[in-house]
Enzyme design. Sequence first.
Site, short mmCIF file in Angstrom:
data_model
loop_
_atom_site.label_atom_id
_atom_site.label_comp_id
_atom_site.label_asym_id
_atom_site.label_seq_id
_atom_site.Cartn_x
_atom_site.Cartn_y
_atom_site.Cartn_z
N CYS A 36 44.29 -27.71 45.89
CA CYS A 36 42.83 -27.58 45.84
C CYS A 36 42.13 -28.86 45.38
O CYS A 36 40.92 -28.97 45.52
CB CYS A 36 42.43 -26.43 44.93
N HIS A 68 35.56 -21.95 49.92
CA HIS A 68 36.60 -22.82 49.35
C HIS A 68 37.62 -23.22 50.41
O HIS A 68 38.68 -22.61 50.53
CB HIS A 68 37.28 -22.05 48.20
#
Length: 376
Positions: free
Chosen positions: A91, A328
């Site tokens: 991430c 995301h």
Amino acid sequence: MSPHEPVVVAARRTPIGTRGRRLAHLRVEQLAAPVIGAAIADAAKATGRRVDVADVLLGNCMGPGGNPARLSALAAGLGIGVPGGTVDRQCGSGLAAVLDAATAIRSGDDRARIAGGGESASTAPTRAVDGVAYDRAPFTPAGWPDPDMVGAAQDLADADGIDRTRQDAHAARSHRRARTARDAGRFDAELVPLGGLASDDTIGVAEPVLRRLPPLIPGGSLTAATATRISDGAAAVVIVPRRLTGGAPGLAIRAGAVVGCDPALPGIGAALAVLDALASAGVGVDDVAAFEIVEAFAAQSLAVLDRLGIDEADPRVCGDGGALALGHPWGASGAVSMVRLFSRLVRAGAAAGTLGVAAASIGGGMGVAAVVEVIR
């Protein structure tokens, strides 16, 4: 300031689309190439000179391999002489790519770098070992904690006593801020419409709806709205040495940090990275005007803010909404944070010297952060 100080002079992103929806037919390079092209055009206009690109560095987590950054460079029409490299810090990949590009410029290379990230969760391949498919590769070796991200966020919520009421309120605030920003046109200049999508498709969940959702884990406090949606999207910035900005406004990259933390509680990594980067820059939390910290989960975001001593409603933090509202796209999210800082500070007219921070927590127990300063 050094003439080789790296400066972000252009920043663009796609709208973020939920997996399986409007961007689902686009591969990683098809997401990234238009954004790269738009960012280069912006940089040339801002600096008044042709952008001589030395390299393209893109974060990507779950793509098909084959070096998506090189595919994206070719698809963007940069020519066969422009290489590409793909960064995988999960991430934090997109922000890590920005820091890697900045390091190359700081070392003395006068050519521009394109940095960012792209993720097409919709087209990510099924992975298998001995014919058995798996959702993700392990984040740690055998014998170490390796929770899935939902479980890790629930463990963090339990450990820190972050209850559902607080999580719901945090997610609702993110959506409320994003709706306000979208309706005011504050995303327009950074977006590259793509695949029929002109704005982020997840903005808009109201708090009464949040309160009715069941927990993701029986007996837990996380819900589908306090966890970010799995998404498709890309983001890119153009970084040049300060002496070649041509007086264009931008974000000078003052400091960066990548740190490790307990893999059992990976959600806290951003807090440790922020503190490390701030210390390197010689500034503190109170000196920062804008934070963009990837909201992977409401509980995780709150745990980071608690460790930084920042009130959860502080308008400096994701002031136009964060990943809970926008989505995301794993490998791109850190770069999206840098694009958002560019809009909130440079496009919005913040004074020279204004500081911003971008950060993300990373699966496996890591964190990444960057400290930037407005130049004009």
